[in-house]
Design a protein around this motif. Structure first.
Motif, PDB file in Angstrom:
ATOM      1  N   TYR A  47       0.834  -1.203   0.000  1.00  0.00           N
ATOM      2  CA  TYR A  47       0.000   0.000   0.000  1.00  0.00           C
ATOM      3  C   TYR A  47       0.868   1.252   0.000  1.00  0.00           C
ATOM      4  O   TYR A  47       0.572   2.231  -0.699  1.00  0.00           O
ATOM      5  CB  TYR A  47      -0.923  -0.024   1.218  1.00  0.00           C
ATOM      6  N   ARG A  48       1.949   1.227   0.763  1.00  0.00           N
ATOM      7  CA  ARG A  48       2.788   2.420   0.909  1.00  0.00           C
ATOM      8  C   ARG A  48       3.615   2.724  -0.339  1.00  0.00           C
ATOM      9  O   ARG A  48       4.216   3.793  -0.418  1.00  0.00           O
ATOM     10  CB  ARG A  48       3.708   2.267   2.123  1.00  0.00           C
ATOM     11  N   THR A  49       3.649   1.810  -1.292  1.00  0.00           N
ATOM     12  CA  THR A  49       4.426   2.058  -2.513  1.00  0.00           C
ATOM     13  C   THR A  49       3.647   2.883  -3.524  1.00  0.00           C
ATOM     14  O   THR A  49       4.204   3.275  -4.554  1.00  0.00           O
ATOM     15  CB  THR A  49       4.845   0.727  -3.174  1.00  0.00           C
ATOM     16  N   ARG A  50       2.362   3.132  -3.265  1.00  0.00           N
ATOM     17  CA  ARG A  50       1.529   3.871  -4.210  1.00  0.00           C
ATOM     18  C   ARG A  50       0.708   4.910  -3.461  1.00  0.00           C
ATOM     19  O   ARG A  50       0.475   4.804  -2.262  1.00  0.00           O
ATOM     20  CB  ARG A  50       0.598   2.916  -4.968  1.00  0.00           C
ATOM     21  N   ASP A  51       0.237   5.901  -4.203  1.00  0.00           N
ATOM     22  CA  ASP A  51      -0.616   6.922  -3.581  1.00  0.00           C
ATOM     23  C   ASP A  51      -1.878   7.166  -4.401  1.00  0.00           C
ATOM     24  O   ASP A  51      -2.518   8.206  -4.277  1.00  0.00           O
ATOM     25  CB  ASP A  51       0.155   8.241  -3.392  1.00  0.00           C
ATOM     26  N   ASP A  52      -2.244   6.197  -5.247  1.00  0.00           N
ATOM     27  CA  ASP A  52      -3.403   6.370  -6.118  1.00  0.00           C
ATOM     28  C   ASP A  52      -4.532   5.403  -5.758  1.00  0.00           C
ATOM     29  O   ASP A  52      -5.263   4.915  -6.619  1.00  0.00           O
ATOM     30  CB  ASP A  52      -3.011   6.168  -7.580  1.00  0.00           C
ATOM     31  N   HIS A  53      -4.692   5.119  -4.478  1.00  0.00           N
ATOM     32  CA  HIS A  53      -5.686   4.147  -4.039  1.00  0.00           C
ATOM     33  C   HIS A  53      -7.093   4.744  -4.116  1.00  0.00           C
ATOM     34  O   HIS A  53      -7.367   5.784  -3.514  1.00  0.00           O
ATOM     35  CB  HIS A  53      -5.394   3.706  -2.603  1.00  0.00           C
ATOM     36  N   ASP A  54      -7.957   4.086  -4.861  1.00  0.00           N
ATOM     37  CA  ASP A  54      -9.344   4.515  -4.998  1.00  0.00           C
ATOM     38  C   ASP A  54     -10.214   3.475  -4.306  1.00  0.00           C
ATOM     39  O   ASP A  54     -10.665   2.498  -4.914  1.00  0.00           O
ATOM     40  CB  ASP A  54      -9.715   4.641  -6.474  1.00  0.00           C
ATOM     41  N   LEU A  55     -10.420   3.657  -3.014  1.00  0.00           N
ATOM     42  CA  LEU A  55     -11.104   2.660  -2.196  1.00  0.00           C
ATOM     43  C   LEU A  55     -12.242   3.289  -1.402  1.00  0.00           C
ATOM     44  O   LEU A  55     -12.122   4.420  -0.926  1.00  0.00           O
ATOM     45  CB  LEU A  55     -10.124   2.021  -1.203  1.00  0.00           C
ATOM     46  N   ASP A  56     -13.322   2.532  -1.269  1.00  0.00           N
ATOM     47  CA  ASP A  56     -14.382   2.874  -0.329  1.00  0.00           C
ATOM     48  C   ASP A  56     -14.576   1.664   0.564  1.00  0.00           C
ATOM     49  O   ASP A  56     -15.188   0.668   0.173  1.00  0.00           O
ATOM     50  CB  ASP A  56     -15.683   3.204  -1.066  1.00  0.00           C
ATOM     51  N   LEU A  57     -14.017   1.730   1.762  1.00  0.00           N
ATOM     52  CA  LEU A  57     -14.028   0.599   2.679  1.00  0.00           C
ATOM     53  C   LEU A  57     -15.067   0.751   3.779  1.00  0.00           C
ATOM     54  O   LEU A  57     -15.032   0.032   4.775  1.00  0.00           O
ATOM     55  CB  LEU A  57     -12.630   0.433   3.303  1.00  0.00           C
ATOM     56  N   SER A  58     -16.003   1.656   3.579  1.00  0.00           N
ATOM     57  CA  SER A  58     -17.033   1.879   4.590  1.00  0.00           C
ATOM     58  C   SER A  58     -17.973   0.680   4.718  1.00  0.00           C
ATOM     59  O   SER A  58     -18.711   0.574   5.701  1.00  0.00           O
ATOM     60  CB  SER A  58     -17.846   3.133   4.253  1.00  0.00           C
ATOM     61  N   CYS A  59     -17.940  -0.217   3.724  1.00  0.00           N
ATOM     62  CA  CYS A  59     -18.799  -1.406   3.750  1.00  0.00           C
ATOM     63  C   CYS A  59     -18.302  -2.468   4.723  1.00  0.00           C
ATOM     64  O   CYS A  59     -19.053  -3.374   5.112  1.00  0.00           O
ATOM     65  CB  CYS A  59     -18.883  -2.019   2.345  1.00  0.00           C
ATOM     66  N   ILE A  60     -17.040  -2.400   5.132  1.00  0.00           N
ATOM     67  CA  ILE A  60     -16.434  -3.474   5.923  1.00  0.00           C
ATOM     68  C   ILE A  60     -16.887  -3.383   7.375  1.00  0.00           C
ATOM     69  O   ILE A  60     -16.673  -2.364   8.051  1.00  0.00           O
ATOM     70  CB  ILE A  60     -14.895  -3.411   5.836  1.00  0.00           C
ATOM     71  N   ARG A  61     -17.501  -4.467   7.866  1.00  0.00           N
ATOM     72  CA  ARG A  61     -17.898  -4.538   9.275  1.00  0.00           C
ATOM     73  C   ARG A  61     -16.800  -5.138  10.133  1.00  0.00           C
ATOM     74  O   ARG A  61     -16.605  -4.751  11.277  1.00  0.00           O
ATOM     75  CB  ARG A  61     -19.168  -5.376   9.437  1.00  0.00           C
ATOM     76  N   MET A  62     -16.093  -6.132   9.582  1.00  0.00           N
ATOM     77  CA  MET A  62     -15.062  -6.770  10.391  1.00  0.00           C
ATOM     78  C   MET A  62     -13.991  -7.392   9.510  1.00  0.00           C
ATOM     79  O   MET A  62     -14.261  -7.906   8.422  1.00  0.00           O
ATOM     80  CB  MET A  62     -15.656  -7.823  11.311  1.00  0.00           C
ATOM     81  N   VAL A  63     -12.758  -7.314  10.012  1.00  0.00           N
ATOM     82  CA  VAL A  63     -11.620  -8.048   9.474  1.00  0.00           C
ATOM     83  C   VAL A  63     -11.168  -8.973  10.593  1.00  0.00           C
ATOM     84  O   VAL A  63     -10.544  -8.534  11.559  1.00  0.00           O
ATOM     85  CB  VAL A  63     -10.475  -7.108   9.052  1.00  0.00           C
ATOM     86  N   MET A  64     -11.495 -10.253  10.484  1.00  0.00           N
ATOM     87  CA  MET A  64     -11.140 -11.204  11.537  1.00  0.00           C
ATOM     88  C   MET A  64      -9.633 -11.379  11.574  1.00  0.00           C
ATOM     89  O   MET A  64      -9.025 -11.815  10.602  1.00  0.00           O
ATOM     90  CB  MET A  64     -11.818 -12.548  11.291  1.00  0.00           C
ATOM     91  N   ASN A  65      -9.049 -11.021  12.704  1.00  0.00           N
ATOM     92  CA  ASN A  65      -7.614 -11.161  12.890  1.00  0.00           C
ATOM     93  C   ASN A  65      -7.392 -12.343  13.822  1.00  0.00           C
ATOM     94  O   ASN A  65      -7.733 -12.295  15.001  1.00  0.00           O
ATOM     95  CB  ASN A  65      -7.024  -9.876  13.482  1.00  0.00           C
ATOM     96  N   ALA A  66      -6.848 -13.416  13.275  1.00  0.00           N
ATOM     97  CA  ALA A  66      -6.658 -14.647  14.035  1.00  0.00           C
ATOM     98  C   ALA A  66      -5.507 -15.408  13.383  1.00  0.00           C
ATOM     99  O   ALA A  66      -4.781 -14.872  12.562  1.00  0.00           O
ATOM    100  CB  ALA A  66      -7.939 -15.475  14.048  1.00  0.00           C
TER     101      ALA A  66
END
Length: 676
Positions: free
Chosen positions: A273-292
């Protein structure tokens, strides 16, 4: 919600054209299969399997590269009472060796594979003198390319709740693999408990890149979605490895609300992600990212949330969970919809049977642990001594389990099954932790504890201290304790992923020793450069493999060489590095995939190099020439000579540029706040 007795009942009940699974193999390469089509495809494949002699109770090893083929075969087996045995294809000879060991463990085994994977097995057997074992496996193999599906449906086998659904072998590499027996009751108990705790709802959409050979991928993000009637997307793991940015691009595009990723996936994504600055994202839909699936990094989780909040990612998205295959995946989960929580403890209060001391974040001996929620409804958790004495709340001990989601034992392995349980019937997880206000906190592994001068130390704690050296990166350091025969103490090893000149490593040795001794009082026996940090497919560090190498004496020469370099004398000058790009690239390939002996004109894919191996190679090239190559360039320029020519052009024909080394280039860090 309707109660299902078997997994096949759940699929049949949700076999609708309105629900589907989409297999993502590229940015423009997707296949969508409705649940109704999935049921029909599975039954057609079942007919083929039955015509090839498979019967209820037979075990069918899956050694498959395609997620789509895997899912078809999985449900075909369930409908026919055939027992699926998923095995990761992987990238190493260890994965291929595992197929033979598992085959020998089973009672009536067959193998389902593709022609390419079968060739790899054959080549491995020839190189390792295992032709006899291969002949036995080959005689019982079904090759996908040889199977022809028609319209005839297979004969469904009547199933009971306590019938064996599938065998989940550990994602790790073990000499004697243990297969976890999971029944329909086990899996459905976990799936329903997980879905209720996570508050799955109509309109949820899932997206996962976790391997289907892992319980989080198969149970958590496939079976779970079938049972709850949720549209799902399964992204090829190798695609995520190669193009991690596509993960959240697809989440944004598909409006996915349910995702998962262990630490190493978050870290891999953030690095690209840090190698670019042209990210066109809408992540408001995400309720959870299960971290396990591995110890949760509080710092990395915060960094992920902080970085992606500008794209609408909610602060409540990181969902810290605890589970294991022996519990059919889920043990504890928090209530969703709020920012994940953690506790701050005194690192000196984390000995076995010791009460935990809570301190402020500014305390000099502070260490953070994620809170992973209360146990799910049908799983009981206690913190106890290894002989079963309950320790109660806020005391360090082994996490032990009981419940309808817990396995009855390991397949065809009575001795290991007996060792799995306490005398009063609780399952040993081998994990260390404590209960805090009724919620589970995991601090490490019982077998990973390092014993020094009568005290216990956790590898992750010492690794965090080592990472204060900014040349080191999270995920590329492994601390372990190794006790030699008849020794009364553990040798403390700090293994660092490093492939530069040994003379450049000497300053790291000195600084890491100084950091750990000053911060913890632990005297480090050796700081060792290693060519790889072995991990399972789920990202857990396999410290045992490094310990075995140490005990076999494989580090003796480098230990002697480092000893001379760090001796109290004038250090020898660093050796000159190669200036020829092709030679430099060749040396990187030789270090990472030495067994393939890649020539200058060898096509990476024709010789069977995996995307995970290329990701490792790209990582090392990027350490020498930051930002000059994208990992996709290795696919477009797929020989060493072609890649060297492309890189030379990118450098402006500067073939004589000094490549340096990881240490000399500053060892760019991608870790989060933890360890700073």
């Amino acid at each position: 919600m309707k109660r299902y007795r078997t997994l096949t009942e759940a699929l049949a009940a949700n076999a609708s054209d309105a629900l589907s699974v989409t297999f993502i193999e590229g940015s423009q390469n997707e296949v969508t299969v409705t649940y109704r089509e999935l049921q029909l495809r599975a039954l057609r494949l079942l007919h083929v399997l039955q015509s090839r002699g498979l019967k209820p109770g037979d075990e069918l090893i899956f050694f498959l590269r395609s997620n789509e083929n895997f899912i078809d075969a999985f449900w075909a087996c369930l409908f026919g009472g055939i027992v699926p045995v998923p095995v990761a294809v992987g990238i190493s000879d260890e994965h291929r060796s595992k197929v033979f060991r598992i085959f020998a463990r089973l009672q009536r085994p067959r193998l389902l594979t593709d022609a390419k994977s079968l060739q790899l097995l054959e080549a491995f057997a020839e190189a390792g003198g295992a032709q006899r074992e291969y002949s036995s496996v080959r005689a019982q193999s079904l090759v996908l390319e040889d199977l022809r599906l028609g319209d005839t449906l297979g004969e469904e086998h009547p199933l009971e709740e306590d019938a064996l659904a599938f065998i989940q072998f550990s994602s790790g590499s073990t000499r004697e693999p243990h297969g976890v027996c999971l029944t329909h009751r086990n899996v459905l108990t976990t799936v329903v408990d997980l879905g209720h705790r996570a508050q799955y709802r109509s309109g949820d959409v899932s997206l996962s890149w976790m391997p289907l050979t892992h319980d989080l991928g198969l149970i958590g993000f496939h079976i779970n979605m079938i049972v709850f009637g949720i549209n799902q997307h399964i992204m090829a793991t190798e695609l995520f490895s190669r193009r991690p940015l596509l993960w959240l691009q697809k989440a944004s595009e598909k409006r996915a609300s349910l995702l998962s990723s262990p630490n190493f996936g978050l870290r891999h994504y953030m690095k690209m992600y840090r190698t670019r600055d042209d990210h066109d994202l809408d992540l408001s839909c995400i309720r959870m990212v299960m971290n396990a699936a591995e110890p949760i990094s509080v710092g990395l989780s915060h960094e992920f949330l902080d970085t992606l909040s500008k794209h609408g990612l909610p602060r409540s998205a990181i969902y810290t969970c605890y589970g294991l295959a022996e519990a059919s995946l889920a043990v504890s989960l928090p209530k969703p919809g709020r920012e994940f929580e953690y506790v701050v403890t005194d690192r000196n209060s984390l000995n076995l049977e010791q009460s935990v001391r809570y301190v402020s974040a500014s305390h000099p001996d502070a260490v953070r642990f994620a809170i992973e929620g209360p146990p799910v409804e049908h799983c009981r958790v206690r913190i106890a001594t290894t002989d079963g004495r309950d320790l109660g709340q806020d005391v360090i001990g082994e996490v032990q389990l009981q419940g309808a989601n817990v396995t009855a034992g390991y397949y065809n392995d009575r001795e290991a099954t007996q060792e799995l349980f306490t005398t009063d019937g609780w399952l040993h997880t081998g994990d260390l932790g404590f209960l805090h206000q009724g919620q589970v906190v995991i601090t490490g592994r019982l077998k990973d504890i390092i014993f020094v001068n009568g005290q216990n130390f956790y590898p992750h704690d010492l690794e965090a201290v080592a990472l204060l050296d900014e040349r080191l990166e999270i995920g590329k350091v492994a601390v372990l304790g190794v006790r030699k025969n008849d020794a009364d103490h553990d040798d403390v090893l700090v293994c660092v992923l490093f492939r530069g000149e040994l003379s450049d490593f000497a300053p790291i040795v000195k600084h890491v020793r100084q950091l750990i001794t000053k911060q913890t009082g632990v005297e480090v026996t050796h700081v060792l450069p290693v060519r790889r940090i072995p991990k399972t497919t789920s990202g857990k560090v396999q410290r045992r493999l490094l310990a075995d190498d140490y005990l076999r004496g494989e580090f003796d020469q480098v230990i002697a060489d480092i000893g001379r370099l760090v001796a109290p004398a004038v250090e020898p000058p660093a050796e000159a590095v190669a200036h020829d790009l092709a030679a430099l690239l060749k040396s990187i390939f030789d270090r990472i995939v030495a067994e393939k002996n890649v020539g200058a004109q060898d096509d990476f894919f024709e010789i069977g190099m995996s995307s995970l191996e290329l990701a490792q190679i790209h990582e090392q090239i990027d350490a020498n020439y930051p930002g000059m190559l994208d990992i996709t360039d290795l696919f477009d320029h797929s020989t060493i000579d072609a890649l060297a020519e492309f890189l030379r052009d990118k450098l402006g024909q500067s073939a004589s540029a000094d490549p340096g080394s990881l240490a000399a280039s500053g060892g760019r860090s991608d870790r989060g706040a933890a360890g700073r």
